[in-house]
Design a protein around this motif. Sequence first.
Motif: not given
Length: 243
Positions: A183, A176, A133
């Motif tokens: 998210f 993120y 992420f």
Amino acid sequence: MSLNLPITMSQESTFSRSSSSSQSHRTKRRAGMEAMKNLNQNPVKRRKSTTTNHRWTKLKFMGEEFEVGDSILVSESGGSPWVARLNKILGLGIDKSFPECGMVEVKWFYSRKDFDPEFFKGNMSVVGENELFESDHKDRIFIESILGKCKVLQLEDYLREGGLSLPNIFLCRARYDTKSREFKPSIDRWEKICHCKTVFNPNREWIACSSCKEYFHRDHFMVNTCREEGRFKCTKCRNKRAV
């Protein structure tokens, strides 16, 4: 819910420096100093910046050329590597304790191991083993902490380039946000596959329909991998053919 950050809790901080005096560490330190020396002698690799007089865009270190925007592997003291995006090449003298050592700024990618399982709200099973992420978490690190380049790809590119079997290729489907702790896009908005309409996890056995190219879970069709690869047709496509 606790969040285990890969380096430090600060949004902008300095990557803690190893005091190791091993031969490999000294070699990388010399290489880092040489990289900064080459930058100072090669103004072609600079570009104008609105915040500083100049900003370098390329760096050659340990025989490999790195460019701002590259995905890189980073490690301290030989530990497990983290993945980051090269954000800025800062130069020498940034850390007053080690003025001879070159530094760069990076933005970290987080892996699922950096979060408590509860953070995924029951969706951890759809996150791939090599999934990352991208975050807004920045750090300054010493050049000698860089191990090399890697690839962080969107889903289709990840599958096409063999991310499931080749090293140093990672999947990224979301960012993120460290402020909102969310998210973006949220997991429930990721691509869903098969009749069950669950989020696609590339590590779960799946097969693509040779006709419509949609993905399906193998265990829903009892597909034999060796016999059916490239010839499998989903129920919908088989019914079309029958008509």
